[in-house]
Scaffold this active site. Structure first.
Site, PDB file in Angstrom:
ATOM      1  N   ASP A  71       0.833  -1.209   0.000  1.00 50.81           N
ATOM      2  CA  ASP A  71       0.000   0.000   0.000  1.00 50.81           C
ATOM      3  C   ASP A  71       0.864   1.254   0.000  1.00 50.81           C
ATOM      4  OD1 ASP A  71      -2.395   1.396  -0.072  1.00 50.81           O
ATOM      5  OD2 ASP A  71      -2.673   1.386   2.105  1.00 50.81           O
ATOM      6  N   LYS A  73       2.068   4.721  -1.028  1.00 50.66           N
ATOM      7  CA  LYS A  73       1.427   5.921  -1.582  1.00 50.66           C
ATOM      8  C   LYS A  73       1.910   7.119  -0.768  1.00 50.66           C
ATOM      9  CE  LYS A  73      -2.672   5.165   1.336  1.00 50.66           C
ATOM     10  NZ  LYS A  73      -4.146   5.019   1.372  1.00 50.66           N
ATOM     11  N   ASN A  76       1.331   7.336   2.949  1.00 46.03           N
ATOM     12  CA  ASN A  76       2.053   6.396   3.815  1.00 46.03           C
ATOM     13  C   ASN A  76       3.555   6.640   3.798  1.00 46.03           C
ATOM     14  OD1 ASN A  76      -0.281   5.150   4.651  1.00 46.03           O
ATOM     15  ND2 ASN A  76      -0.172   3.512   3.134  1.00 46.03           N
TER      16      ASN A  76
END
Length: 258
Positions: A71, A73, A76
């Site tokens: 995840d 991105k 993050n």
């Protein structure tokens, strides 16, 4: 494991209630990479090179230890008080992905998912490199290369290449085209040494890993008033020590006294 890499968010301690688990993480006063993009728009090439190179070091460390983030991105990716990258939020990360081991399942955030993830195919670290490509594109243009609203997989796969604006250098376009490669086996990061790409020609990787390279900016530490409830007859130091001893996990290198 994260403590062995300077570009991953480190865990200081953990504790739990009957229904929740709490993590005490290091503080990143620079906010997220998404905050920086939202505030400044497209970022200068030198800034993109710096942030991307630190993210690469973090990803390569994870992948060498069998971890796929799943995840990646801008939301993050944090910036610490020194101005360095901290990859965070490993809530859906996959572990034990060594050699040719693969996983399958629709994870991650719309707009950042690799084609193989959307197609519910088996995948591994290549999905992170695709997400890195999307993140770099966002740093360079302040928008995503593919619409996150696309719900039909065939429509997504039919898109040949994203649009590359004229202000984007040839080196950056080439890097993005190799990261946003729909063939997961040919994608840069999985195929070839990404550190040797011409876009990173000015990067001294050894100095970068030692955090000896000047950061694009150094965030200011916000003012905060510290307050706590102290039990009668218990000093502040004793109170802190008592609270720390109640934690179910404490990193032995965490200087909580400070």
């Amino acid at each position: 494991m994260a403590k062995s890499c300077p570009f991953l968010c480190h865990l200081h301690a953990a504790f739990q209630s009957e229904v929740q688990v709490f993590f005490v993480l290091e503080y990143a006063c620079g906010g997220t990479l998404n905050n920086i993009i939202s505030k400044n728009g497209r970022l200068p090439t030198e800034t993109i090179q710096f942030y991307t190179a630190e993210i690469i070091i973090g990803l390569q460390f994870l992948h060498s230890n069998g971890v796929v983030h799943c995840d990646l991105k801008p939301d993050n990716i944090l910036v610490d008080r020194g101005g360095h990258i901290k990859i965070c939020d490993f809530g859906i990360s996959a572990e034990g992905l060594f050699d040719k081991k693969l996983i399958c399942g629709l994870g991650g955030t719309p707009g950042y998912r690799a084609p193989e993830v959307l197609l519910l195919e088996w995948y591994n670290a290549g999905a992170d490199w695709w997400s890195l490509g999307v993140t770099i594109y966002e740093m360079a243009t302040a928008k995503q290369p593919f619409s996150p609203s696309i719900s039909v997989v065939k429509e997504f796969i039919s898109i040949k290449t994203p649009e590359y604006p004229s202000h984007m250098s040839q080196e950056l376009q080439d890097l993005l085209s190799k990261l946003l490669e729909k063939d997961k086996k040919q994608r840069l990061g999985v195929n070839g040494n990404i550190r040797e790409h011409p876009f990173f020609a000015s990067i001294n990787w050894e100095n970068l890993e030692k955090k000896k390279v000047k950061t694009p900016f150094q965030p200011k530490m916000p003012f905060a008033s510290e307050f706590s409830v102290i039990s009668p007859g218990l000093s502040a130091d004793a109170f802190k020590r008592e609270r720390v001893e109640e934690l179910s996990y404490v990193d032995p290198t965490w200087h909580w006294q400070e």
